[in-house]
Scaffold this motif. Structure first.
Motif, PDB file in Angstrom:
ATOM      1  N   ARG A 136      23.427 -33.905  12.494  1.00  0.00           N
ATOM      2  CA  ARG A 136      23.261 -34.731  11.534  1.00  0.00           C
ATOM      3  C   ARG A 136      22.613 -33.484  11.060  1.00  0.00           C
ATOM      4  N   SER A 137      23.202 -32.880   9.564  1.00  0.00           N
ATOM      5  CA  SER A 137      22.468 -32.538   8.311  1.00  0.00           C
ATOM      6  C   SER A 137      21.910 -32.854   8.133  1.00  0.00           C
ATOM      7  N   TYR A 138      20.760 -31.902   7.127  1.00  0.00           N
ATOM      8  CA  TYR A 138      19.425 -32.018   6.133  1.00  0.00           C
ATOM      9  C   TYR A 138      19.531 -31.039   4.944  1.00  0.00           C
ATOM     10  N   ARG A 139      19.526 -31.767   4.084  1.00  0.00           N
ATOM     11  CA  ARG A 139      19.450 -30.544   3.037  1.00  0.00           C
ATOM     12  C   ARG A 139      18.170 -30.737   2.566  1.00  0.00           C
ATOM     13  N   ILE A 140      17.119 -30.019   2.157  1.00  0.00           N
ATOM     14  CA  ILE A 140      15.940 -29.563   2.033  1.00  0.00           C
ATOM     15  C   ILE A 140      15.669 -28.543   1.002  1.00  0.00           C
ATOM     16  N   LYS A 141      14.648 -28.358   0.809  1.00  0.00           N
ATOM     17  CA  LYS A 141      13.932 -27.021  -0.461  1.00  0.00           C
ATOM     18  C   LYS A 141      13.069 -26.028   0.969  1.00  0.00           C
ATOM     19  N   VAL A 142      12.310 -25.311   0.353  1.00  0.00           N
ATOM     20  CA  VAL A 142      11.870 -24.608   0.655  1.00  0.00           C
ATOM     21  C   VAL A 142      11.530 -23.459   0.248  1.00  0.00           C
ATOM     22  N   GLU A 143      10.483 -22.674   0.556  1.00  0.00           N
ATOM     23  CA  GLU A 143       9.229 -21.817  -0.211  1.00  0.00           C
ATOM     24  C   GLU A 143      10.868 -20.995   0.933  1.00  0.00           C
ATOM     25  N   PRO A 144      10.973 -19.548  -0.188  1.00  0.00           N
ATOM     26  CA  PRO A 144      11.845 -18.651   0.027  1.00  0.00           C
ATOM     27  C   PRO A 144      10.800 -17.688   1.446  1.00  0.00           C
ATOM     28  N   GLN A 145       9.455 -17.338   1.795  1.00  0.00           N
ATOM     29  CA  GLN A 145       9.162 -16.828   2.988  1.00  0.00           C
ATOM     30  C   GLN A 145       9.162 -17.637   3.827  1.00  0.00           C
ATOM     31  N   HIS A 146       9.334 -19.091   3.968  1.00  0.00           N
ATOM     32  CA  HIS A 146       9.281 -19.832   5.148  1.00  0.00           C
ATOM     33  C   HIS A 146      10.620 -20.237   5.764  1.00  0.00           C
ATOM     34  N   GLU A 147      11.747 -19.848   4.875  1.00  0.00           N
ATOM     35  CA  GLU A 147      13.178 -19.759   4.992  1.00  0.00           C
ATOM     36  C   GLU A 147      13.916 -19.471   6.873  1.00  0.00           C
ATOM     37  N   GLU A 148      13.313 -18.228   7.108  1.00  0.00           N
ATOM     38  CA  GLU A 148      13.462 -17.533   8.450  1.00  0.00           C
ATOM     39  C   GLU A 148      12.534 -18.651   9.384  1.00  0.00           C
ATOM     40  N   THR A 149      11.430 -18.698   9.008  1.00  0.00           N
ATOM     41  CA  THR A 149      10.787 -19.746   9.895  1.00  0.00           C
ATOM     42  C   THR A 149      11.284 -20.888  10.378  1.00  0.00           C
ATOM     43  N   VAL A 150      11.778 -21.870   9.428  1.00  0.00           N
ATOM     44  CA  VAL A 150      12.247 -23.688   9.505  1.00  0.00           C
ATOM     45  C   VAL A 150      14.076 -22.747  10.255  1.00  0.00           C
ATOM     46  N   ARG A 151      14.527 -22.136  10.033  1.00  0.00           N
ATOM     47  CA  ARG A 151      15.756 -21.622  10.538  1.00  0.00           C
ATOM     48  C   ARG A 151      16.113 -21.179  12.328  1.00  0.00           C
ATOM     49  N   LYS A 152      14.529 -20.462  12.073  1.00  0.00           N
ATOM     50  CA  LYS A 152      14.188 -19.917  13.762  1.00  0.00           C
ATOM     51  C   LYS A 152      13.329 -21.616  14.327  1.00  0.00           C
ATOM     52  N   THR A 153      13.119 -22.693  14.107  1.00  0.00           N
ATOM     53  CA  THR A 153      12.482 -23.497  14.596  1.00  0.00           C
ATOM     54  C   THR A 153      13.898 -24.351  14.582  1.00  0.00           C
ATOM     55  N   VAL A 154      14.808 -24.458  13.355  1.00  0.00           N
ATOM     56  CA  VAL A 154      15.686 -25.675  13.927  1.00  0.00           C
ATOM     57  C   VAL A 154      16.773 -24.630  15.100  1.00  0.00           C
ATOM     58  N   ARG A 155      17.177 -23.858  15.422  1.00  0.00           N
ATOM     59  CA  ARG A 155      17.492 -23.104  16.053  1.00  0.00           C
ATOM     60  C   ARG A 155      16.751 -23.255  17.441  1.00  0.00           C
ATOM     61  N   PHE A 156      15.475 -22.705  17.836  1.00  0.00           N
ATOM     62  CA  PHE A 156      14.858 -23.048  19.071  1.00  0.00           C
ATOM     63  C   PHE A 156      14.678 -24.733  19.158  1.00  0.00           C
ATOM     64  N   TYR A 216      17.749 -26.458  18.790  1.00  0.00           N
ATOM     65  CA  TYR A 216      18.849 -26.418  18.804  1.00  0.00           C
ATOM     66  C   TYR A 216      19.610 -25.889  20.978  1.00  0.00           C
ATOM     67  N   ASP A 217      18.807 -25.123  21.159  1.00  0.00           N
ATOM     68  CA  ASP A 217      18.778 -24.616  22.126  1.00  0.00           C
ATOM     69  C   ASP A 217      17.718 -24.975  23.112  1.00  0.00           C
ATOM     70  N   LYS A 218      16.760 -26.083  22.969  1.00  0.00           N
ATOM     71  CA  LYS A 218      16.364 -27.139  23.502  1.00  0.00           C
ATOM     72  C   LYS A 218      17.642 -28.202  23.794  1.00  0.00           C
ATOM     73  N   VAL A 219      17.559 -28.953  22.779  1.00  0.00           N
ATOM     74  CA  VAL A 219      18.952 -29.996  22.918  1.00  0.00           C
ATOM     75  C   VAL A 219      19.908 -29.985  23.778  1.00  0.00           C
ATOM     76  N   GLN A 220      21.109 -28.518  23.429  1.00  0.00           N
ATOM     77  CA  GLN A 220      21.748 -27.967  24.499  1.00  0.00           C
ATOM     78  C   GLN A 220      21.455 -28.058  25.931  1.00  0.00           C
ATOM     79  N   GLU A 221      19.889 -27.367  26.275  1.00  0.00           N
ATOM     80  CA  GLU A 221      19.506 -27.319  27.611  1.00  0.00           C
ATOM     81  C   GLU A 221      19.299 -29.377  28.142  1.00  0.00           C
ATOM     82  N   PHE A 222      19.094 -29.647  27.255  1.00  0.00           N
ATOM     83  CA  PHE A 222      18.678 -31.137  27.975  1.00  0.00           C
ATOM     84  C   PHE A 222      20.017 -31.845  27.888  1.00  0.00           C
ATOM     85  N   LYS A 223      20.631 -31.708  27.135  1.00  0.00           N
ATOM     86  CA  LYS A 223      22.481 -31.684  27.777  1.00  0.00           C
ATOM     87  C   LYS A 223      22.824 -31.638  28.984  1.00  0.00           C
ATOM     88  N   GLN A 224      22.522 -30.588  28.875  1.00  0.00           N
ATOM     89  CA  GLN A 224      23.391 -29.856  30.445  1.00  0.00           C
ATOM     90  C   GLN A 224      22.865 -30.635  31.938  1.00  0.00           C
TER      91      GLN A 224
END
Length: 97
Positions: free
Chosen positions: A14-34, A36-44
């Motif tokens: 599911r896609s979500y459109r959110i607004k973040v402070e520019p300095q937090h964008e990388e943190t949010v993206r890293k969290t989402v990636r983390f 995602y990786d866990k979801v893939q691990e649990f799928k296996q």
């Protein structure tokens, strides 16, 4: 206060459109990636579950990890902020579904 920037993140197909402070964008993206990786691990590990199950498993795992183990991937403050934002997004997504 800085102006918020819009970003699109995807959690559990599911896609979500959110607004973040520019300095937090990388943190949010890293969290989402983390997550995602866990979801893939649990799928296996647990084939045949619903995507919502995988997302829930990943977030429970994420929330219950020792802060020292997670600290290597994200700073404590950024982790708490990213988790809270994801929690809010999931609440919105589940209520709208």
């Amino acid at each position: 206060m800085e102006e918020l920037i819009p970003i699109t993140i995807t959690i559990g197909d599911r896609s979500y459109r959110i607004k973040v402070e520019p300095q937090h964008e990388e943190t949010v993206r890293k969290t989402v990636r983390f997550i995602y990786d866990k979801v893939q691990e649990f799928k296996q590990q647990f084939a045949g579950k619903d995507m919502q199950d995988y997302v829930a498993m990943a977030l429970i795992w994420f929330a219950t990890q020792n802060a020292q183990q997670v600290q290597g991937q994200l700073l404590d403050a950024e982790l708490a902020e990213g988790f809270e934002r994801l929690h809010q997004l999931l609440d919105k997504g589940l209520m709208g579904a």
